[in-house]
Scaffold this motif. Sequence first.
Motif: not given
Length: 319
Positions: A12, A23, A49, A53, A58
């Motif tokens: 990501t 990230a 994150t 994800t 995300t």
Amino acid sequence: MSALVEVKNLKTYFSSGRGTVHAVDDVSFSIEKGKTVGLVGESGCGKSTLGRTIIHLTNSTGGQILYEGEDITHPNRKELRALREKMQIIFQDPFSSLNPRLTIQETIQEPLKLSKRYDKQTIEKETNRLMELVGIEERLRNSYPHELDGGRRQRVGIARALALNPQFVVCDEPVSALDVSIQAQILNLLIELQEEIGLTYLFITHDLSVVRHISDTICVMYLGQMVETAPTEEFFEKQYHPYSKALLSAIPTTDLQKDKKRIILKGEITSAINPQPGCRFASRCIYADERCKQPVKLEELGEGHFVACHRAKEVNGMA
Ligand code: SF4
């Protein structure tokens, strides 16, 4: 045992004014059905994150996400809607994640109403069941979030997350904003719910002491990458990565561990923006040498115990 969730080489990246933030950078791991992976690392290491994800809050930049063996990396709208019911998140701060204008009852009912699958009577029944499940007293039904203490607010957040009967829940620092005495109650509630409903958790925290009792596996993350993963007891028995050792040394000691020394990390944290190849922990590692400028991958040093460090064997007297 089969994996409920598996990620392979997940990435990501975000664009920032100064370059590309890596990230989450080439992360692979899996979570068995009904088990808990404790994901640990300092704030900003990419653990939240990674959790977001996996559940598609995300977007990923590369790699694969599998759910019950099926590739869900790029779901269409309909698939995403179905996934949202199976995969939920509990946030750190229930105060900011709950709508202040909705009563407790309305908060819990919202996902049920939005799904448009339940009639009024079922919604009422489900609300009662969820409130009982997470231990919220009936008298609080028409209260507002600001009228509740932190622990009860988090119980409401959990009830809301469980409203649509998910199988997988990302718990993103769910006890970090709570008093220590309340932390234990919420952790116990999450464990009981797992036993009762068979939930699978990704439990994200910066605090290693919190994950010991809830996790089956520990994954340590540093600047977007996994640096060590191991079964929980094995990990607490022995850590091979210098960063994991430092994290563990920061846990308050008991009388039995009086000689344990706290390892204070010095040096600048390398930037996650356009990172150089090589070990990202090098700028803070007392063992860093020339080899550490080369890319480093997870390698199995014990059964199910993986470490990403060129010098792990030497540092731990195995070479
Ligand atoms: Fe330290 Fe080198 Fe191991 Fe990285 S690879 S943790 S810098 S010894």
